[in-house]
Design an enzyme around this catalytic site. Structure first.
Site, PDB file in Angstrom:
ATOM      1  N   GLU A 110      43.899  61.755  37.667  1.00  0.00           N
ATOM      2  CA  GLU A 110      42.713  61.018  37.462  1.00  0.00           C
ATOM      3  C   GLU A 110      42.794  59.422  37.117  1.00  0.00           C
ATOM      4  O   GLU A 110      42.138  59.123  36.015  1.00  0.00           O
ATOM      5  CB  GLU A 110      41.962  61.609  36.104  1.00  0.00           C
ATOM      6  CG  GLU A 110      41.754  63.224  36.443  1.00  0.00           C
ATOM      7  CD  GLU A 110      41.066  63.777  35.164  1.00  0.00           C
ATOM      8  OE1 GLU A 110      41.237  62.999  34.148  1.00  0.00           O
ATOM      9  OE2 GLU A 110      40.806  65.012  35.109  1.00  0.00           O
TER      10      GLU A 110
ATOM     11  N   GLU B 169      42.032  73.036  40.424  1.00  0.00           N
ATOM     12  CA  GLU B 169      41.414  73.476  39.270  1.00  0.00           C
ATOM     13  C   GLU B 169      40.003  74.013  39.557  1.00  0.00           C
ATOM     14  O   GLU B 169      39.113  73.672  38.798  1.00  0.00           O
ATOM     15  CB  GLU B 169      41.387  71.984  38.217  1.00  0.00           C
ATOM     16  CG  GLU B 169      42.473  71.290  38.014  1.00  0.00           C
ATOM     17  CD  GLU B 169      42.435  70.158  37.128  1.00  0.00           C
ATOM     18  OE1 GLU B 169      41.580  70.112  36.179  1.00  0.00           O
ATOM     19  OE2 GLU B 169      43.261  69.469  36.799  1.00  0.00           O
TER      20      GLU B 169
HETATM   21  C1  GLA Z   1      41.112  67.920  33.700  1.00  0.00           C
HETATM   22  C2  GLA Z   1      42.712  67.756  33.767  1.00  0.00           C
HETATM   23  C3  GLA Z   1      43.058  69.311  33.208  1.00  0.00           C
HETATM   24  C4  GLA Z   1      42.273  69.818  32.233  1.00  0.00           C
HETATM   25  C5  GLA Z   1      40.773  70.028  32.629  1.00  0.00           C
HETATM   26  C6  GLA Z   1      40.148  70.349  31.500  1.00  0.00           C
HETATM   27  O1  GLA Z   1      40.690  68.363  34.920  1.00  0.00           O
HETATM   28  O2  GLA Z   1      43.340  67.507  34.817  1.00  0.00           O
HETATM   29  O3  GLA Z   1      44.434  69.215  32.863  1.00  0.00           O
HETATM   30  O4  GLA Z   1      42.476  69.096  30.998  1.00  0.00           O
HETATM   31  O5  GLA Z   1      40.420  68.470  32.734  1.00  0.00           O
HETATM   32  O6  GLA Z   1      40.410  71.619  30.852  1.00  0.00           O
END
Ligand code: GLA
Length: 318
Positions: A124, A230
């Site tokens: 990020e 994710e």
């Molecule tokens: C982001 C992070 C993850 C996690 C999610 C929420 O996407 O990359 O590691 O913390 O947020 O759970």
């Protein structure tokens, strides 16, 4: 019972993010459907290391050992992030000290977990705001506008055997996607990444399968692997404060449609996609039950009782 990892065996791995509780409470589901695991939090900087650089690997070890004992390959997540770090301490360091610290951290954690099949090195780093490229973080403030090159360079030196990934969210939004692409192109040109992670936190009202396709298409020419890292599909808008007791029929249908379309897109790009990981295992333990407020959300293909939902069948039967 149909198994996701079996159905998708010829396309890509099917993964789940887990924690020390879900490897116990969701063990059957994990063994039946998943052939990739990620630690939801346990391998993040602040979870393995205190502000005096004392390491405690007990939680991460428990998950890593579970994966090894059950022959489930793991992704590492995440080495450099702006959250879950001792920001104030890092702010007081010189750039050289910070570089040494993160490099040492990579060496320590890399040696501890040698059998991962990917590491999210940088998480990020791109800003969501219009116009701004990099998020304003302690990493950028200390190491400068090209800090990502230094971070990946350190990872290449310290973790030589594991493929290195850049990971980010909102890749389905064109402006953000372009920025992620530009960062990853520079890293790829310098031979510093092996892959890109699309988090794919989607929402039934805001995203479509075409958004996913467009992002995959853009990255397909980059010459590196893609991991969906994710995946989940929220049923509730970010600013909707309504507390729902159960999803409506319309929410269930919209979610199933979007899962179906997203997986079709993933299959279309399976030559470059190595794994598709859900963020958590079932609706019972999703982080979205606590974000942005404490409420019920139902973002995954398995319900609170670990049973398959409509979304599951749309993914599994094609
Ligand atoms: C982001 C992070 C993850 C996690 C999610 C929420 O996407 O990359 O590691 O913390 O947020 O759970």
């Amino acid at each position: 019972m149909i198994s996701l990892k079996d159905i998708y065996g010829k396309y890509f791995r099917i993964g789940a993010a887990v924690n020390e509780n879900t490897i116990v409470s969701c063990k059957n589901l994990i063994l039946e459907h998943f052939n990739s695991l990620t630690c939801e939090n346990a391998m993040k900087y602040g979870n393995v290391c205190d502000i005096n650089d004392n390491y405690d690997f007990s939680t991460a070890d428990a998950i890593y050992n579970f994966a090894c004992e059950n022959n489930i390959p793991m992704r590492g997540h995440a080495l450099v992030w702006h959250q879950e770090i001792p920001t104030e301490r890092f702010e007081k360091m010189t750039p050289e000290q910070l570089k040494r610290r993160i490099s040492k951290h990579m060496e320590i954690i890399g040696e501890r977990y040698p059998k991962l099949y990917a590491w999210d090195v940088l998480n990020e780093a791109i800003d969501d705001k219009h116009g701004d490229f990099l998020r304003d973080t302690v990493w950028k403030q200390k190491l400068g506008n090209k800090y990502y090159l230094e971070v990946f360079d350190a990872a290449r030196n310290k973790i030589s055997d594991v493929p290195l990934f850049y990971n980010d969210y909102n890749e389905v939004i064109p402006e953000k996607c372009d920025k992620i692409f530009s960062l990853c192109s520079e890293l790829a040109t310098n031979g510093l990444i092996d892959g890109v992670g699309f988090q794919c936190h989607l929402n039934i009202n805001q995203h479509t399968a075409d958004d996913v396709l467009r992002a995959l298409d853009k990255f397909s020419g980059l010459g590196v692997k893609l991991h969906i890292t994710e995946l989940d599909i929220s049923m509730i808008d970010y600013d909707d404060l309504t507390l729902y007791d159960a999803p409506t029929a319309e929410m269930i249908e919209k979610q199933a449609d979007l899962y179906e379309g997203a997986f079709k897109a993933f299959r279309d790009y399976s030559e470059i996609i190595e794994s598709v990981t859900f963020w958590c295992v079932s609706d019972e333990n999703s982080w979205l039950n606590y974000f942005p407020i404490k409420h019920k959300n139902w973002p995954l293909p398995f319900n609170e009782n670990h049973k398959p939902k409509e979304a599951f069948y749309r993914i599994a039967q094609f």
